[in-house]
Motif scaffolding. Structure first.
Motif, PDB file in Angstrom:
ATOM      1  N   LYS A 106      37.762  53.092  41.486  1.00  0.00           N
ATOM      2  CA  LYS A 106      39.208  53.046  41.692  1.00  0.00           C
ATOM      3  C   LYS A 106      39.972  53.105  40.367  1.00  0.00           C
ATOM      4  N   GLY A 107      39.255  53.184  39.260  1.00  0.00           N
ATOM      5  CA  GLY A 107      39.914  53.174  37.955  1.00  0.00           C
ATOM      6  C   GLY A 107      40.246  51.786  37.471  1.00  0.00           C
ATOM      7  N   GLY A 108      39.643  50.753  38.119  1.00  0.00           N
ATOM      8  CA  GLY A 108      39.857  49.386  37.673  1.00  0.00           C
ATOM      9  C   GLY A 108      39.214  49.136  36.325  1.00  0.00           C
ATOM     10  N   THR A 109      39.688  48.104  35.645  1.00  0.00           N
ATOM     11  CA  THR A 109      39.205  47.841  34.294  1.00  0.00           C
ATOM     12  C   THR A 109      38.393  46.553  34.208  1.00  0.00           C
ATOM     13  N   GLY A 110      37.884  46.066  35.348  1.00  0.00           N
ATOM     14  CA  GLY A 110      37.019  44.902  35.336  1.00  0.00           C
ATOM     15  C   GLY A 110      37.428  43.891  36.373  1.00  0.00           C
ATOM     16  N   ALA A 111      36.862  42.683  36.244  1.00  0.00           N
ATOM     17  CA  ALA A 111      37.120  41.621  37.211  1.00  0.00           C
ATOM     18  C   ALA A 111      37.147  40.261  36.534  1.00  0.00           C
ATOM     19  N   ILE A 112      38.063  39.417  36.990  1.00  0.00           N
ATOM     20  CA  ILE A 112      38.108  37.996  36.653  1.00  0.00           C
ATOM     21  C   ILE A 112      37.801  37.274  37.959  1.00  0.00           C
ATOM     22  N   LEU A 113      36.648  36.616  38.034  1.00  0.00           N
ATOM     23  CA  LEU A 113      36.137  36.124  39.301  1.00  0.00           C
ATOM     24  C   LEU A 113      36.025  34.607  39.294  1.00  0.00           C
ATOM     25  N   ASP A 114      36.946  33.947  39.995  1.00  0.00           N
ATOM     26  CA  ASP A 114      36.848  32.510  40.216  1.00  0.00           C
ATOM     27  C   ASP A 114      35.889  32.301  41.374  1.00  0.00           C
ATOM     28  N   GLY A 115      34.625  32.598  41.110  1.00  0.00           N
ATOM     29  CA  GLY A 115      33.613  32.558  42.139  1.00  0.00           C
ATOM     30  C   GLY A 115      32.288  33.013  41.566  1.00  0.00           C
ATOM     31  N   MET A 116      31.334  33.268  42.454  1.00  0.00           N
ATOM     32  CA  MET A 116      29.979  33.617  42.064  1.00  0.00           C
ATOM     33  C   MET A 116      29.762  35.124  42.096  1.00  0.00           C
ATOM     34  N   ALA A 117      28.845  35.582  41.257  1.00  0.00           N
ATOM     35  CA  ALA A 117      28.452  36.987  41.213  1.00  0.00           C
ATOM     36  C   ALA A 117      26.940  37.093  41.358  1.00  0.00           C
ATOM     37  N   ARG A 118      26.452  38.284  41.643  1.00  0.00           N
ATOM     38  CA  ARG A 118      25.011  38.529  41.698  1.00  0.00           C
ATOM     39  C   ARG A 118      24.731  39.958  41.227  1.00  0.00           C
ATOM     40  N   ASP A 119      23.476  40.384  41.311  1.00  0.00           N
ATOM     41  CA  ASP A 119      23.044  41.702  40.799  1.00  0.00           C
ATOM     42  C   ASP A 119      23.369  41.818  39.315  1.00  0.00           C
ATOM     43  N   LEU A 120      23.266  40.715  38.609  1.00  0.00           N
ATOM     44  CA  LEU A 120      23.795  40.684  37.244  1.00  0.00           C
ATOM     45  C   LEU A 120      23.024  41.585  36.287  1.00  0.00           C
ATOM     46  N   LYS A 121      21.732  41.787  36.506  1.00  0.00           N
ATOM     47  CA  LYS A 121      21.002  42.700  35.627  1.00  0.00           C
ATOM     48  C   LYS A 121      21.603  44.090  35.695  1.00  0.00           C
ATOM     49  N   THR A 122      21.853  44.570  36.903  1.00  0.00           N
ATOM     50  CA  THR A 122      22.430  45.905  37.064  1.00  0.00           C
ATOM     51  C   THR A 122      23.873  45.947  36.586  1.00  0.00           C
ATOM     52  N   VAL A 123      24.638  44.887  36.888  1.00  0.00           N
ATOM     53  CA  VAL A 123      26.036  44.842  36.457  1.00  0.00           C
ATOM     54  C   VAL A 123      26.109  44.841  34.921  1.00  0.00           C
ATOM     55  N   ASP A 125      23.809  46.237  32.961  1.00  0.00           N
ATOM     56  CA  ASP A 125      23.432  47.596  32.562  1.00  0.00           C
ATOM     57  C   ASP A 125      24.609  48.560  32.716  1.00  0.00           C
ATOM     58  N   MET A 126      25.474  48.290  33.697  1.00  0.00           N
ATOM     59  CA  MET A 126      26.678  49.105  33.894  1.00  0.00           C
ATOM     60  C   MET A 126      27.725  48.843  32.817  1.00  0.00           C
ATOM     61  N   LYS A 127      27.538  47.728  32.067  1.00  0.00           N
ATOM     62  CA  LYS A 127      28.547  47.260  31.102  1.00  0.00           C
ATOM     63  C   LYS A 127      29.890  47.035  31.790  1.00  0.00           C
ATOM     64  N   PHE A 128      29.799  46.544  33.031  1.00  0.00           N
ATOM     65  CA  PHE A 128      31.015  46.266  33.788  1.00  0.00           C
ATOM     66  C   PHE A 128      31.726  45.061  33.182  1.00  0.00           C
ATOM     67  N   PRO A 129      33.022  45.175  32.868  1.00  0.00           N
ATOM     68  CA  PRO A 129      33.751  44.056  32.256  1.00  0.00           C
ATOM     69  C   PRO A 129      33.993  42.938  33.274  1.00  0.00           C
ATOM     70  N   LEU A 130      33.291  41.831  33.100  1.00  0.00           N
ATOM     71  CA  LEU A 130      33.338  40.743  34.084  1.00  0.00           C
ATOM     72  C   LEU A 130      33.444  39.395  33.393  1.00  0.00           C
ATOM     73  N   VAL A 131      34.409  38.601  33.848  1.00  0.00           N
ATOM     74  CA  VAL A 131      34.473  37.178  33.544  1.00  0.00           C
ATOM     75  C   VAL A 131      34.295  36.464  34.877  1.00  0.00           C
ATOM     76  N   TYR A 132      33.383  35.485  34.933  1.00  0.00           N
ATOM     77  CA  TYR A 132      33.047  34.892  36.226  1.00  0.00           C
ATOM     78  C   TYR A 132      32.673  33.428  36.058  1.00  0.00           C
ATOM     79  N   ARG A 133      32.639  32.713  37.184  1.00  0.00           N
ATOM     80  CA  ARG A 133      32.389  31.279  37.135  1.00  0.00           C
ATOM     81  C   ARG A 133      30.904  30.943  37.208  1.00  0.00           C
ATOM     82  N   GLY A 134      30.101  31.760  37.861  1.00  0.00           N
ATOM     83  CA  GLY A 134      28.681  31.457  37.983  1.00  0.00           C
ATOM     84  C   GLY A 134      27.982  32.509  38.820  1.00  0.00           C
ATOM     85  N   HIS A 135      26.731  32.237  39.166  1.00  0.00           N
ATOM     86  CA  HIS A 135      25.962  33.234  39.912  1.00  0.00           C
ATOM     87  C   HIS A 135      25.149  32.575  41.021  1.00  0.00           C
ATOM     88  N   LEU A 136      24.990  33.310  42.109  1.00  0.00           N
ATOM     89  CA  LEU A 136      24.178  32.907  43.249  1.00  0.00           C
ATOM     90  C   LEU A 136      23.584  34.165  43.875  1.00  0.00           C
TER      91      LEU A 136
END
Length: 218
Positions: A106-123, A125-136
């Protein structure tokens, strides 16, 4: 945003601490999120207009899980950052590889996530700009639904309104009110130039005290 600098120039030149200093000087002293929010990579920079969203905890499997989340993401515009807060427990991952891919598409420039993320190895590798609270590892299906967007939200006591700007890096995340963005960016770039001068003077052997008195920046 009408500042004379491009988004790329600002992203490459600035950092969250400097922007926080500028907001402090302007009387906005509570515009930063807590240090429980961390950058995915040491060189992560998330910068853009806030596209706000809310994930709400659910207690049973919806008839069409994740459909609302897809409809929310489809509304994003180029240059926006997906900024999400969790209403309820942090009991599942709200963002993973495919959601990050959708934001990129969508042309987004990343995510600020007050929540959990996953698939972090792939994310990563994508160099996706992410700030997040934790992972599950747990899916959000039957645990949370992203069903509201583009409304004022609050993370760590900081209100984020659609059209505000967010800047996140390894030091933290700062929220810049939309009506102040040009002034904040111009001031920050001016201070960055002065800090370059300070650095040069210090490397040439000047004392920190004398340099600070001359330049007014450390």
């Amino acid at each position: 945003m009408n500042t004379k600098y491009t988004m790329e120039e600002l992203r490459n030149s600035l950092y969250s601490g400097l922007i926080c200093d500028v907001l402090d000087q302007m009387g906005y002293r509570h515009q930063f999120l807590s240090n429980e929010m961390g950058a995915l990579l040491p060189d992560t920079v998330v910068f853009g207009r806030a596209f706000t969203a809310v994930a709400t905890q659910v207690y049973s499997m919806p008839e069409d899980p994740l459909t609302a989340q897809c409809k929310v993401l489809d509304q994003m515009q180029p240059g926006e950052v997906f900024v999400l807060t969790m209403r309820g427990e942090y009991n599942c991952a709200i963002l993973g590889e495919l959601m990050a891919t959708a934001i990129n598409s969508k042309g987004g420039t990343g995510a600020i996530l007050d929540g959990m993320a996953r698939d972090l190895k792939t994310v990563r590798d994508m160099k996706f700009p992410l700030v997040y609270r934790g992972h599950l590892p747990s899916t959000s299906k039957g645990r949370a639904e992203v069903n509201e967007c583009q409304i004022p939200i609050t993370i760590d006591g900081v209100t984020i309104t659609p059209g505000d700007y967010v800047f996140g890096d390894i030091d933290g995340t700062v929220v810049i009110p939309g009506d102040l963005i040009d002034e904040v960016m111009d001031r920050a770039m001016e201070i960055e130039r002065r800090e370059d001068d300070v650095r040069t003077r210090l490397l040439n052997g000047e004392s920190l005290t004398d340099t600070y008195m001359k330049i007014g920046a450390i």
